[in-house]
Structure formats: structure tokens, C-alpha cells
Design an enzyme around this catalytic site. Sequence first.
Site, PDB file in Angstrom:
ATOM      1  N   ARG A   1       0.789  -1.242   0.000  1.00 47.55           N
ATOM      2  CA  ARG A   1       0.000   0.000   0.000  1.00 47.55           C
ATOM      3  C   ARG A   1       0.817   1.287   0.000  1.00 47.55           C
ATOM      4  O   ARG A   1       0.252   2.369  -0.120  1.00 47.55           O
ATOM      5  CB  ARG A   1      -1.006   0.049   1.162  1.00 47.55           C
ATOM      6  N   ASP A   2       2.145   1.220   0.151  1.00 47.58           N
ATOM      7  CA  ASP A   2       2.932   2.465   0.111  1.00 47.58           C
ATOM      8  C   ASP A   2       4.343   2.187  -0.402  1.00 47.58           C
ATOM      9  O   ASP A   2       5.329   2.466   0.273  1.00 47.58           O
ATOM     10  CB  ASP A   2       2.980   3.114   1.491  1.00 47.58           C
ATOM     11  N   ILE A   3       4.432   1.665  -1.623  1.00 51.51           N
ATOM     12  CA  ILE A   3       5.731   1.428  -2.249  1.00 51.51           C
ATOM     13  C   ILE A   3       6.251   2.755  -2.793  1.00 51.51           C
ATOM     14  O   ILE A   3       5.736   3.299  -3.769  1.00 51.51           O
ATOM     15  CB  ILE A   3       5.623   0.393  -3.388  1.00 51.51           C
TER      16      ILE A   3
ATOM     17  N   THR B   1       1.312   7.286  -0.806  1.00 49.88           N
ATOM     18  CA  THR B   1       1.962   8.584  -0.998  1.00 49.88           C
ATOM     19  C   THR B   1       1.596   9.135  -2.362  1.00 49.88           C
ATOM     20  O   THR B   1       1.661   8.422  -3.366  1.00 49.88           O
ATOM     21  CB  THR B   1       3.497   8.430  -0.887  1.00 49.88           C
TER      22      THR B   1
END
Length: 430
Positions: free
Chosen positions: A269-271, A308
Site C-alpha cells: 500500500r505504500d511502495i 503517498t
Amino acid sequence: MGRLSQIGLLDLSSNKLEGYIPNELGNLRRVFRLSLVDNFLHGSIPQEIGALSNLKLLDLSSNNLSGLMQGSIENFLKLLSLNLSHNNFKGNIPIMLQLLRNLHITLDLSDNSFIGAIPSELSGLIMLDTLNLSHNELSGSILSSFQSMESLTTIDVSYNELVGPVPKMRKIQMIEDDCCMNESLFNREIEALVQILHQNIVKLFGYYSSSQGRFLIYEYMDRGNLAETLRVDERAVGLDWSRRVNIVLDVIHALAYMHNDCSAPIVHRDITSNNILLDMEFRACISDIGTAKILNIDDQNLTRLAGTKGYIAPELAYIENVTEKCNVYSFGVLVLELFMGSHPGDLLASLLMAPKKTHLYLQDLLDSRLMLPDAERARKIYIMINVLVKCLEPNPSRRPTAQHVSDELGIKTCEDYVDYLQATFTIPIQ
């Protein structure tokens, strides 16, 4: 400006300000956050700044400052974070910093010209979370007393002339889980994450959960995150083409493992480049496992938006169902950033506004801080970018899986007579 006596937050960052920091800022007695980041300010920090007794966050990084204020820092009784990095401060690290006993978050003195030994008094900042003294001219021994700073989770003393072992840290991260997640579900998901064993995923050692908050404890990585490495020219040059190619492989292998080889598929969910950490050998590991989501393969996986800006898959703007393909899109952005040396947001935005498909030359895309790659490395990079553009498909059903990307990058079939630096490709953005 000194007449703005009621102001609490003053952020003048990235405004190309020149000259000295005005003494009048000392009149802003109610200000609790002051940021002058990324300007062209020079000279000393005026002593009048010491009058800001309510200051909690002070960030003067990325300027040309060369002199520390004297005799007033003891008034910063509420200061939680001090960032003086990327300036021209010289001489010994001031012992008076020991007076900042309330520092909880960060003391960052990196990328200056400090010399001499690390003051032993710094180990008295027992509530400090992050200490960065890297990229100076410090000498002597690394303080063994750092090990006794129980709150210290991150320390960087690289690029100095120091000797001795770096204290072993375990990164502790407070997480904010979905508001509707109960304790039982939280524990079940964390227990699944603890079982992850992959050389390119930061090891989660354990967790703590109480009514006061939830914390994750995971492996410390010496070189910090990829975003900071790319941002600082000196460190970016050290990240040559071979290392960047290896980072791509490290990340996609980790994603393929999370999606296919765990007891249930896991979506991060936040690579982002902030969540790719590097060890001393430039091995890349996915971090920030606290944002991961264990998927239910028999049902939809609805969740609040996490991630992000600039990396989030476009479909999450109108649906809440997170899938592995969301990670694949973020990976595509990450690979572009890695080879370009900066986030590709402006490039992708310009392509979106173009009236027709635009063909891009590989040579024009590559990070200009490095010498152009030789033929063999150019071939590898071209293969990777040809695969990653598929990851940026707006329609998730057209994106490959992480396993498919991993498999494709392992196949090195390409025509040898092609000048890959002049080869073109198209990014699908519509």
C-alpha cells in the site's frame, strides 16, 4: 515580520531567500514551528532566535549557514526536532546541544563540515529518536554510550573518519491502522507479517500494542532510504547503474514473494523510494510493513486510502478495493524515479497533456549525474524500462503481475546490435 506576534507556524521554505536570517524573528514569541529550508541564507543563526521559548520544530536545513548561535540555546526547553543539515557549519559539534533534553524526534547535523570527536554529552539526549551526523569530517571513536539511549532507533555516522562499531538499532515505528480495525484483527495481521522471511523485506522483529498506541520494531538498515540517497548528489553518484539495476530486481522479487509466496497475499500500500531501505552492500529492502494489507482471496479488500501522492495507483481515486496491481503501478513509478534520479511526476504530467503518444529516448531519461551506461548496462536498463511501462497502465487489468514482471526481468533476450541509448519507448498514461 517581527511584528507578527501572534503567529504560531512560519514556513518560508523553498523561496530562494537570500541574505541573513533576520534578527526580528526573535520577536515571534508564540511561534512553535519555524522552517527556512531550501533557501540561500548565509551567515550565523542570530542569537535572538534563542528567545523563541515555545519553539518545538526548527528546520534550517539546505542553506549556506556557517555559524551557530551562542548562549541562547538553553532556552529551547520545548524543542522536539532540530535539523541543521546541508549547510556550511564548521568546527566541533557544540557541547551545548546537550541542553536540548526534550529532543524527541530528530537531531540532524549531516552534510556540514564538523570536525573532531563526537561529544560524549550527546548520549545524554536520552529521549532522541533519530541522530544523523553523516557526511562531516568527524574523527575518533563512535560512542559506545549511544547503545544506552533506549529511545534512539536510527543513527547515521557514515562518511566520516570514525572507528568502532555502529550501535545496533532496531527501528521502531508507530502505526495508524484502519480506524475500524479491532484488536483481534490487528494482532492476526501483524502475526502474519512477522512470519515474512525474505532477504529483500526488512525483518519485522515484533510489535507493541496498547491503548496508548501501536508500534512496530524492525531491522535497522545502514544506508537509510532510497529517496535520500537519490536526493544528495554525492550519494546518488555512488549509486551507479549496476546498483540501480540490482535495486529494481530486489524490489520486484520482494513484491512477487509478498503477492504469491505468503500464506495469504500481502499488498504493501505504500511502495515509494522513502520505503526502500539500503544496507551497507546496497541490498534493497521494502520497509514500512505497517501499511501492508493481508488480502482475503475470497472477498473484496476494502480499505481507507493509504499511500503517498505520486505513487498511488489511479484506480484508488474512485474505488476502495486494494489489489496487488496497486503495488505494481507504484513499482513502475519507483523504477522510473530510480533511473531518472528524481520523481517522474513532471514527466508523467507532461505526457498526460500531450495531444498524442510521445516517444521517449532512453538517453534523455537517465540521471545526468552519472556517466552514460556502457552497452551492456544500457541493454539491461532498456529491458527493465520496457517492462515497467506496462506497470503504469491506467487500467489495472492490463498491468502484469509482480511475478510476471520478475520473470520477464529474468529473461535477457534482446538484439545485441541495437544502440539502446537511442532506443525509444512509450509510457501509457491514458
